[in-house]
Design an enzyme around this catalytic site. Structure first.
Site, PDB file in Angstrom:
ATOM      1  N   ASP A 222       0.884  -1.169  -0.153  1.00  0.00           N
ATOM      2  CA  ASP A 222      -0.024   0.043   0.077  1.00  0.00           C
ATOM      3  C   ASP A 222       0.947   1.153  -0.130  1.00  0.00           C
ATOM      4  OD1 ASP A 222      -3.134   0.488   0.807  1.00  0.00           O
ATOM      5  OD2 ASP A 222      -1.813   2.370   1.072  1.00  0.00           O
TER       6      ASP A 222
ATOM      7  N   GLU B 270     -12.411   3.256  -1.391  1.00  0.00           N
ATOM      8  CA  GLU B 270     -12.157   4.347  -2.231  1.00  0.00           C
ATOM      9  C   GLU B 270     -11.410   4.048  -3.681  1.00  0.00           C
ATOM     10  OE1 GLU B 270      -9.106   6.476  -0.096  1.00  0.00           O
ATOM     11  OE2 GLU B 270     -10.607   7.387   1.247  1.00  0.00           O
ATOM     12  N   VAL B 271     -11.059   2.766  -3.573  1.00  0.00           N
ATOM     13  CA  VAL B 271     -10.648   2.217  -5.050  1.00  0.00           C
ATOM     14  C   VAL B 271     -11.549   1.095  -5.514  1.00  0.00           C
ATOM     15  CG1 VAL B 271      -8.752   1.382  -6.591  1.00  0.00           C
ATOM     16  CG2 VAL B 271      -8.093   2.873  -4.653  1.00  0.00           C
TER      17      VAL B 271
ATOM     18  N   HIS C 143      -9.927  -5.134  -3.565  1.00  0.00           N
ATOM     19  CA  HIS C 143      -8.529  -5.396  -2.976  1.00  0.00           C
ATOM     20  C   HIS C 143      -8.688  -5.951  -1.457  1.00  0.00           C
ATOM     21  CE1 HIS C 143      -9.816  -1.392  -2.694  1.00  0.00           C
ATOM     22  NE2 HIS C 143      -9.090  -1.169  -1.539  1.00  0.00           N
TER      23      HIS C 143
ATOM     24  N   HIS D 118      -6.926  -5.723   1.946  1.00  0.00           N
ATOM     25  CA  HIS D 118      -5.946  -5.224   2.965  1.00  0.00           C
ATOM     26  C   HIS D 118      -5.250  -6.233   3.717  1.00  0.00           C
ATOM     27  CE1 HIS D 118      -6.664  -0.957   1.944  1.00  0.00           C
ATOM     28  NE2 HIS D 118      -8.223  -1.167   2.011  1.00  0.00           N
TER      29      HIS D 118
HETATM   30  P1  AMP Z   1     -10.105   1.223  -0.018  1.00  0.00           P
HETATM   31  O1  AMP Z   1     -10.072   2.734   0.988  1.00  0.00           O
HETATM   32  O2  AMP Z   1     -10.139   0.054   0.868  1.00  0.00           O
HETATM   33  O3  AMP Z   1     -10.286   1.424  -1.340  1.00  0.00           O
HETATM   34  O4  AMP Z   1      -8.189   1.315  -0.053  1.00  0.00           O
HETATM   35  C1  AMP Z   1      -7.502   1.825  -1.115  1.00  0.00           C
HETATM   36  C2  AMP Z   1      -6.179   1.852  -0.874  1.00  0.00           C
HETATM   37  O5  AMP Z   1      -5.077   1.906  -1.999  1.00  0.00           O
HETATM   38  C3  AMP Z   1      -5.643   2.905   0.252  1.00  0.00           C
HETATM   39  O6  AMP Z   1      -5.062   2.163   1.392  1.00  0.00           O
HETATM   40  C4  AMP Z   1      -4.471   3.570  -0.370  1.00  0.00           C
HETATM   41  O7  AMP Z   1      -3.543   3.825   0.155  1.00  0.00           O
HETATM   42  C5  AMP Z   1      -4.230   2.529  -1.508  1.00  0.00           C
HETATM   43  N1  AMP Z   1      -3.687   3.186  -2.590  1.00  0.00           N
HETATM   44  C6  AMP Z   1      -4.008   4.180  -3.635  1.00  0.00           C
HETATM   45  N2  AMP Z   1      -3.193   4.401  -4.509  1.00  0.00           N
HETATM   46  C7  AMP Z   1      -2.426   3.236  -4.410  1.00  0.00           C
HETATM   47  C8  AMP Z   1      -1.199   2.904  -5.255  1.00  0.00           C
HETATM   48  N3  AMP Z   1      -0.727   3.695  -6.477  1.00  0.00           N
HETATM   49  N4  AMP Z   1      -0.312   2.114  -4.998  1.00  0.00           N
HETATM   50  C9  AMP Z   1      -0.482   1.352  -3.888  1.00  0.00           C
HETATM   51  N5  AMP Z   1      -1.542   1.690  -2.962  1.00  0.00           N
HETATM   52  C10 AMP Z   1      -2.302   2.521  -3.395  1.00  0.00           C
END
Ligand code: AMP
Length: 119
Positions: free
Chosen positions: A31, A96-97, A101, A103
């Site tokens: 991350d 957010e993404v 995924h 964690h």
């Molecule tokens: P979520 O809130 O569960 O969608 O988590 C998204 C995660 O993606 C967050 O912990 C971010 O820090 C991580 N993240 C965002 N952009 C990147 C990136 N380019 N490479 C690695 N992790 C990322």
């Protein structure tokens, strides 16, 4: 999905990431903003928006994500002391993404799962 999705772009090699494990169907990378000494994201290479969509659409691929998560936990030395594996899902889940995924968090005591501040 492709160019609109950040994690599809990492799978495609268009955006750099610190990859710790790759299989035919999954990718694990650190991350960018770690919340614990070990914070690895484990994704299926194929695009699914969230864990519910993945589990309903391709249970075998969901199992691959779990297997890769366990392998990374072992590689990172987390099996003895324990770790947390978490799928934030949708708005209330804080996702957010929108490429599913896991964690994988560990390397120190992680505290309670949630702060007790919910109504
Ligand atoms: P979520 O809130 O569960 O969608 O988590 C998204 C995660 O993606 C967050 O912990 C971010 O820090 C991580 N993240 C965002 N952009 C990147 C990136 N380019 N490479 C690695 N992790 C990322």
């Amino acid at each position: 999905m492709g160019s609109d999705c950040l994690f599809c772009r990492i799978v495609a090699g268009e955006i750099p990431a610190t990859v710790v494990r790759e299989t035919e169907t999954t990718l694990a990378f650190r991350d960018i903003d770690p919340k614990a000494p070990v914070h690895v994201l484990v994704i299926p290479k194929e695009h699914y928006a969230d864990v519910a969509t993945l589990a309903q659409g391709d249970p075998a691929l969901a199992a691959d994500v779990l297997a890769t998560s366990a392998a990374v936990a072992e590689d990172e030395g987390l099996l003895g002391d324990g770790f947390r594996l978490m799928f934030n899902t949708g708005g209330y889940g804080g996702q957010e993404v929108f490429h599913v995924h896991a964690h994988l968090l560990g390397g120190a005591p992680l505290g309670p799962m949630l702060a007790r501040n919910l109504a």
